[in-house]
Design a protein around this motif. Structure first.
Motif, mmCIF file in Angstrom:
data_model
loop_
_atom_site.group_PDB
_atom_site.id
_atom_site.type_symbol
_atom_site.label_atom_id
_atom_site.label_comp_id
_atom_site.label_asym_id
_atom_site.label_seq_id
_atom_site.Cartn_x
_atom_site.Cartn_y
_atom_site.Cartn_z
ATOM 1 N N TRP A 80 0.869 -1.358 -0.028
ATOM 2 C CA TRP A 80 0.088 0.050 0.078
ATOM 3 C C TRP A 80 0.940 1.219 0.058
ATOM 4 C CZ3 TRP A 80 -0.702 4.430 2.832
ATOM 5 C CH2 TRP A 80 -1.757 5.202 2.463
ATOM 6 N N ASN A 81 1.962 1.203 0.798
ATOM 7 C CA ASN A 81 2.768 2.381 1.028
ATOM 8 C C ASN A 81 3.621 2.672 -0.606
ATOM 9 O OD1 ASN A 81 2.260 2.855 3.574
ATOM 10 N ND2 ASN A 81 3.875 1.428 4.489
ATOM 11 N N ILE A 82 3.907 1.518 -1.378
ATOM 12 C CA ILE A 82 4.501 1.880 -2.470
ATOM 13 C C ILE A 82 3.663 2.239 -3.577
ATOM 14 C CG2 ILE A 82 5.414 0.586 -4.539
ATOM 15 C CD1 ILE A 82 6.686 -1.265 -2.660
ATOM 16 N N SER A 83 2.168 1.922 -3.455
ATOM 17 C CA SER A 83 1.177 2.402 -4.305
ATOM 18 C C SER A 83 0.966 3.851 -3.965
ATOM 19 C CB SER A 83 0.184 1.609 -4.174
ATOM 20 O OG SER A 83 -0.821 1.942 -5.037
ATOM 21 N N ALA A 84 0.815 4.154 -2.907
ATOM 22 C CA ALA A 84 0.896 5.635 -2.389
ATOM 23 C C ALA A 84 1.879 6.422 -2.808
ATOM 24 C CB ALA A 84 0.661 5.591 -0.999
ATOM 25 N N ALA A 85 3.166 5.955 -2.843
ATOM 26 C CA ALA A 85 4.286 6.751 -3.231
ATOM 27 C C ALA A 85 4.039 6.997 -4.776
ATOM 28 C CB ALA A 85 5.453 6.126 -2.831
ATOM 29 N N TYR A 86 3.870 5.996 -5.540
ATOM 30 C CA TYR A 86 3.873 6.185 -6.683
ATOM 31 C C TYR A 86 2.557 7.109 -7.297
ATOM 32 C CZ TYR A 86 6.877 2.319 -8.413
ATOM 33 O OH TYR A 86 8.012 1.523 -8.592
ATOM 34 N N GLY B 13 4.487 -3.209 -14.285
ATOM 35 C CA GLY B 13 3.328 -2.867 -14.629
ATOM 36 C C GLY B 13 2.293 -2.918 -13.415
ATOM 37 N N VAL B 14 2.628 -4.392 -12.732
ATOM 38 C CA VAL B 14 1.926 -4.954 -11.748
ATOM 39 C C VAL B 14 2.013 -3.661 -10.411
ATOM 40 C CG1 VAL B 14 2.071 -6.441 -9.733
ATOM 41 C CG2 VAL B 14 2.071 -7.082 -12.250
ATOM 42 N N LEU B 15 3.504 -3.128 -10.249
ATOM 43 C CA LEU B 15 3.772 -2.184 -9.234
ATOM 44 C C LEU B 15 2.983 -1.110 -9.143
ATOM 45 C CD1 LEU B 15 7.757 -2.873 -9.077
ATOM 46 C CD2 LEU B 15 5.904 -3.837 -7.488
ATOM 47 N N VAL B 16 2.756 -0.863 -10.576
ATOM 48 C CA VAL B 16 1.913 0.671 -10.360
ATOM 49 C C VAL B 16 0.826 0.634 -10.864
ATOM 50 C CG1 VAL B 16 4.390 1.756 -11.154
ATOM 51 C CG2 VAL B 16 2.720 0.977 -13.004
ATOM 52 N N MET B 17 0.251 -0.483 -11.176
ATOM 53 C CA MET B 17 -1.345 -0.288 -11.654
ATOM 54 C C MET B 17 -2.251 0.115 -10.785
ATOM 55 S SD MET B 17 -2.161 -4.441 -11.588
ATOM 56 C CE MET B 17 -2.278 -5.435 -10.032
ATOM 57 N N ASP B 18 -2.448 -0.129 -9.554
ATOM 58 C CA ASP B 18 -3.447 0.381 -8.391
ATOM 59 C C ASP B 18 -2.959 2.033 -8.571
ATOM 60 O OD1 ASP B 18 -4.321 -2.052 -7.979
ATOM 61 O OD2 ASP B 18 -3.193 -2.221 -6.205
#
Length: 285
Positions: free
Chosen positions: A4-10, A30-35
Motif C-alpha cells: 500500500w505504501n509503495i502504491s501511495a508513493a507512486y 506494470g503490476v507495481l504501478v497499476m493500482d
C-alpha cells in the motif's frame, strides 16, 4: 502494509509531476504501478519484452496479478506477433494488445558488403540458456571441419562463458573461436561490419524464458541478413553457415536485402514513433 505504501508513493509522484500516462517497462513493473494509476486516473501502458511473459517462475509469481493488470492497463505493447499470441494465451484482451517491434539506429551500423569480408562469424549476446551459445559452438565445429579457415568470434558475458570455453577446447577449436567478453557498442558495430555473417541459436529455456525480439539480430540485419533454422537443429545451422562460406556473393546479396528490410520496418525512428502513437491514443481516449 508495504504494498500500500509503495502504491501511495507512486500515486503521489504521478500527481506531483502531472503525469498524463505511465509507460511501465516489463509486465512486472506494470503490476507495481497499476493500482496507483487506477487511483490517479492515469492510463497505464505496459511494455512487455520477453521473460516477463514467458519465464515460468515469473508467471507463477504473478499468475494472480497479471489478469488484473491486463484489465487495468489501457494498452499492452508486444514486440512481436509470437509475443502477442503468448499474451492472448495468458488472458490479455486482444483489442488492448498493440504490436510494436524494437528498432535500431541504422546510421550506427554501416551497410557492409559481406561478400568481401573474411570467413568470420560473429555472435553477440549474453551467454545464457535461451541464447544457447553452446549450440552455436557445436554447429560451428561441424563447419570448421570443412572450412578450417573459418573463425567464430563471440561477444558477451554470462554464466555459460566458462562452460562454452571448455566446450571449445574439447572440440579442438581454441585457435578458431575467440571469446571477447562484454564489449562497447563501437566494438560490436566494428565486429559486425567485418564479419561474413552473424550467428545466434536462440531456444526456449528450461524455465520457459524465450526471446521477445532480439535487438542483436535486428542490429545484425542492419548490416546483413540470413537464414532461420529450427531450435536445436545444429546440422541445419551448420549447413546455412557453410552456404555463406561456399558462396560469399550470397552473403552480400542477403546483406543488402536485410539492410533494406530493417530500414523499412525496424528503424529506431519507426519504433519510437509507434510507441508514442500508442501512448497518445491512450491519453486521448
Amino acid at each position: 502494509d508495504a504494498a500500500w505504501n509503495i502504491s501511495a508513493a507512486y500515486q503521489e509522484t504521478f500527481q506531483k509531476f502531472r503525469a498524463n500516462a505511465v509507460l511501465a517497462e516489463y509486465g512486472i513493473s506494470g503490476v507495481l504501478v497499476m493500482d496507483a494509476c487506477t487511483k490517479a486516473g492515469i492510463p497505464l501502458i505496459v511494455h512487455c519484452h520477453g521473460f516477463d511473459v514467458s519465464d515460468r517462475n515469473i508467471l507463477m509469481e504473478h499468475g494472480r496479478t497479471y489478469p488484473e493488470l491486463f484489465k487495468k492497463a489501457a494498452a499492452i505493447v508486444s514486440v512481436s506477433e509470437a509475443m502477442r499470441a503468448k499474451l492472448v494465451s495468458l488472458g490479455a484482451p486482444q483489442h488492448k494488445i498493440r504490436t510494436n517491434p524494437y528498432g535500431v539506429d541504422c546510421r550506427l551500423f554501416s551497410a557492409t558488403n559481406a561478400a568481401s569480408n573474411p570467413p568470420i562469424f560473429i555472435a553477440v549476446g549474453r551467454l545464457v540458456e535461451k541464447k544457447a551459445p553452446y549450440l552455436t559452438l557445436v554447429a560451428f565445429s561441424k563447419v570448421h571441419k570443412s572450412f578450417p579457415e573459418a573463425q567464430l568470434r563471440m561477444i558477451g558475458d554470462g554464466p555459460l562463458l566458462g562452460p562454452c570455453q571448455d566446450l571449445a577446447k574439447v572440440l579442438g577449436m581454441s585457435n578458431c573461436v575467440k571469446f571477447l567478453g562484454s564489449q562497447s557498442h563501437d566494438v560490436v558495430r566494428r565486429e559486425m561490419c567485418g564479419s561474413r555473417a552473424f550467428v545466434q541459436h536462440s531456444v526456449e529455456a528450461s524455465s520457459g524464458d524465450c526471446e521477445g525480439a532480439p535487438v542483436s539480430i535486428i542490429e545484425a540485419c542492419a548490416s546483413e541478413t540470413g537464414f532461420l533454422v529450427d531450435e536445436r537443429d545444429v546440422h541445419g545451422m551448420a549447413e546455412c553457415m557453410s552456404k555463406f562460406l561456399r558462396d560469399p556473393q550470397l552473403a552480400g546479396q542477403m546483406g543488402m536485402m536485410g539492410r533494406s528490410r530493417i530500414e523499412t520496418r525496424y528503424s529506431m525512428d519507426r519504433s519510437i514513433s509507434g510507441l508514442l502513437s500508442i501512448i497518445n491514443s491512450c491519453v486521448s481516449s
